[in-house]
Design a protein around this motif. Sequence first.
Motif, PDB file in Angstrom:
ATOM      1  N   THR A  40     -53.610  -8.556  -5.854  1.00  0.00           N
ATOM      2  CA  THR A  40     -54.368  -7.653  -4.886  1.00  0.00           C
ATOM      3  C   THR A  40     -53.436  -6.223  -4.894  1.00  0.00           C
ATOM      4  O   THR A  40     -52.300  -6.471  -4.452  1.00  0.00           O
ATOM      5  CB  THR A  40     -54.639  -8.046  -3.775  1.00  0.00           C
ATOM      6  OG1 THR A  40     -55.204  -9.261  -3.707  1.00  0.00           O
ATOM      7  CG2 THR A  40     -55.267  -7.104  -2.637  1.00  0.00           C
ATOM      8  N   ASP A  41     -53.738  -5.180  -5.406  1.00  0.00           N
ATOM      9  CA  ASP A  41     -53.006  -3.897  -5.188  1.00  0.00           C
ATOM     10  C   ASP A  41     -53.765  -2.755  -5.051  1.00  0.00           C
ATOM     11  O   ASP A  41     -54.590  -2.484  -5.880  1.00  0.00           O
ATOM     12  CB  ASP A  41     -52.056  -3.778  -6.553  1.00  0.00           C
ATOM     13  CG  ASP A  41     -51.341  -2.582  -6.735  1.00  0.00           C
ATOM     14  OD1 ASP A  41     -50.452  -2.617  -7.503  1.00  0.00           O
ATOM     15  OD2 ASP A  41     -51.315  -1.711  -5.650  1.00  0.00           O
ATOM     16  N   VAL A  42     -53.811  -2.319  -3.769  1.00  0.00           N
ATOM     17  CA  VAL A  42     -54.614  -1.361  -3.487  1.00  0.00           C
ATOM     18  C   VAL A  42     -54.280   0.256  -3.723  1.00  0.00           C
ATOM     19  O   VAL A  42     -54.552   1.139  -3.315  1.00  0.00           O
ATOM     20  CB  VAL A  42     -54.942  -1.239  -1.698  1.00  0.00           C
ATOM     21  CG1 VAL A  42     -55.665  -2.549  -1.215  1.00  0.00           C
ATOM     22  CG2 VAL A  42     -53.562  -1.196  -1.091  1.00  0.00           C
TER      23      VAL A  42
ATOM     24  N   GLY B 116     -48.133  -5.621   3.367  1.00  0.00           N
ATOM     25  CA  GLY B 116     -49.119  -4.669   3.564  1.00  0.00           C
ATOM     26  C   GLY B 116     -50.372  -4.649   2.809  1.00  0.00           C
ATOM     27  O   GLY B 116     -51.392  -4.487   3.389  1.00  0.00           O
ATOM     28  N   HIS B 117     -50.321  -4.968   1.398  1.00  0.00           N
ATOM     29  CA  HIS B 117     -51.588  -5.221   0.722  1.00  0.00           C
ATOM     30  C   HIS B 117     -52.542  -6.151   1.450  1.00  0.00           C
ATOM     31  O   HIS B 117     -53.809  -5.889   1.286  1.00  0.00           O
ATOM     32  CB  HIS B 117     -51.272  -5.523  -0.683  1.00  0.00           C
ATOM     33  CG  HIS B 117     -50.561  -4.531  -1.623  1.00  0.00           C
ATOM     34  ND1 HIS B 117     -51.261  -3.421  -1.796  1.00  0.00           N
ATOM     35  CD2 HIS B 117     -49.347  -4.413  -1.941  1.00  0.00           C
ATOM     36  CE1 HIS B 117     -50.649  -2.565  -2.535  1.00  0.00           C
ATOM     37  NE2 HIS B 117     -49.370  -3.095  -2.604  1.00  0.00           N
ATOM     38  N   HIS B 118     -52.106  -7.296   1.828  1.00  0.00           N
ATOM     39  CA  HIS B 118     -53.018  -8.281   2.391  1.00  0.00           C
ATOM     40  C   HIS B 118     -53.822  -7.596   3.763  1.00  0.00           C
ATOM     41  O   HIS B 118     -54.771  -7.632   3.683  1.00  0.00           O
ATOM     42  CB  HIS B 118     -52.164  -9.477   2.903  1.00  0.00           C
ATOM     43  CG  HIS B 118     -52.739 -10.597   3.884  1.00  0.00           C
ATOM     44  ND1 HIS B 118     -53.800 -11.344   3.283  1.00  0.00           N
ATOM     45  CD2 HIS B 118     -52.678 -10.553   5.142  1.00  0.00           C
ATOM     46  CE1 HIS B 118     -54.174 -11.859   4.312  1.00  0.00           C
ATOM     47  NE2 HIS B 118     -53.895 -11.655   5.378  1.00  0.00           N
TER      48      HIS B 118
ATOM     49  N   GLY C  91     -40.009  -3.184  -5.551  1.00  0.00           N
ATOM     50  CA  GLY C  91     -41.354  -3.583  -5.655  1.00  0.00           C
ATOM     51  C   GLY C  91     -41.823  -4.444  -4.645  1.00  0.00           C
ATOM     52  O   GLY C  91     -40.999  -5.710  -4.257  1.00  0.00           O
ATOM     53  N   GLY C  92     -43.136  -4.538  -3.810  1.00  0.00           N
ATOM     54  CA  GLY C  92     -43.443  -5.519  -2.939  1.00  0.00           C
ATOM     55  C   GLY C  92     -43.790  -6.732  -3.683  1.00  0.00           C
ATOM     56  O   GLY C  92     -43.217  -7.804  -3.160  1.00  0.00           O
ATOM     57  N   SER C  93     -43.979  -6.763  -5.130  1.00  0.00           N
ATOM     58  CA  SER C  93     -44.060  -7.737  -5.808  1.00  0.00           C
ATOM     59  C   SER C  93     -42.731  -8.735  -6.140  1.00  0.00           C
ATOM     60  O   SER C  93     -42.838  -9.545  -6.339  1.00  0.00           O
ATOM     61  CB  SER C  93     -45.048  -7.664  -7.129  1.00  0.00           C
ATOM     62  OG  SER C  93     -44.149  -6.600  -8.129  1.00  0.00           O
TER      63      SER C  93
HETATM   64  C1  IPE Z   1     -48.226  -0.507  -0.363  1.00  0.00           C
HETATM   65  O1  IPE Z   1     -47.208   0.201  -1.071  1.00  0.00           O
HETATM   66  C2  IPE Z   1     -48.165  -0.388   1.017  1.00  0.00           C
HETATM   67  C3  IPE Z   1     -49.211  -1.009   1.694  1.00  0.00           C
HETATM   68  C4  IPE Z   1     -50.209  -1.523   1.415  1.00  0.00           C
HETATM   69  C5  IPE Z   1     -49.105  -0.445   3.289  1.00  0.00           C
HETATM   70  P1  IPE Z   1     -46.898  -0.206  -2.651  1.00  0.00           P
HETATM   71  O2  IPE Z   1     -48.194  -0.119  -3.336  1.00  0.00           O
HETATM   72  O3  IPE Z   1     -45.806   0.721  -3.102  1.00  0.00           O
HETATM   73  O4  IPE Z   1     -46.501  -1.823  -2.713  1.00  0.00           O
HETATM   74  P2  IPE Z   1     -46.191  -2.619  -4.050  1.00  0.00           P
HETATM   75  O5  IPE Z   1     -44.868  -2.343  -4.229  1.00  0.00           O
HETATM   76  O6  IPE Z   1     -47.218  -2.540  -5.046  1.00  0.00           O
HETATM   77  O7  IPE Z   1     -46.297  -4.113  -3.174  1.00  0.00           O
END
Ligand code: IPE
Length: 258
Positions: free
Chosen positions: A216-218, A63-65, A16-18
């Motif tokens: 922040t989680d798009v 990415g999310h930023h 995970g990005g987090s």
């Molecule tokens: C999002 O990936 C990628 C971008 C915003 C370009 P994820 O949604 O899988 O990322 P995390 O794990 O929640 O950070």
Amino acid sequence: MTGDDAAAPPVVLKLGGSLITEKDSPETLDEPALDAACDAVADALAAGDVDRLAVVHGGGSFGHHHASERGVSTTEGTRDADAVAAIHGAMKRLNARVLERLRERGVPAVPVHPLSLAARTGGTGGGLDLPLGSTATLLDEGFVPVLHGDGVATAGDGVTVVSGDELVVELAAGLGARRVGVCSTVPGVLDGDGAVIPEVDDFESVADALGASDATDVSGGMAAKVRELLALDAPAYVFGADGLSPFLRGEGAGTRID
Ligand code: IPE
């Protein structure tokens, strides 16, 4: 590598990005967490606990930023090439750093960039078309392909975000994964009291307990993750950093979603 090895179903792992970034601080790695995750992957491969592994990482503060700054999500697209370049560029920078750390530990990690491969040909409401020839061939040749959340061409909507979770689902289904692991900062799917739910086998039974991610989680947080993982044939596990080594050894970790 023998033919038997080539036929073995792979393990698909999302970092995970987090977990691997400082989510609230733009383009900042969580170095100790990323190092620990890369150590666990390298150790599992060296020990032979896993022989075929595909990795996906999320966006976190890379990415999310950029995506949220430009109003881009999995359902909101952009036709601004600068916005696409900003999102994709940030994800490639993160990917390069993940690859570098894996390779430093002897993991034969190579990049696969979804923007260059995938499309939502049916628009935002349609499925994700992710050709897997390159990933499957890289696995057959002994590499560890490392994909990442990214921008994705989307019919009628320019470029939207493709989340790591969507990629994990496509990879697991398309490659016939043996097991799927989603490693993040939470120890599993949590119930209303914050305790890890050991097993989830339908969405409705846990829907109330699943709130949205607070940072922040798009791309949807835990509820979207569970929905997507439930759709898989392979067992999926959602776990925290401590669960990564047990998962790679073939043991249970966090919440089993099946
Ligand atoms: C999002 O990936 C990628 C971008 C915003 C370009 P994820 O949604 O899988 O990322 P995390 O794990 O929640 O950070």
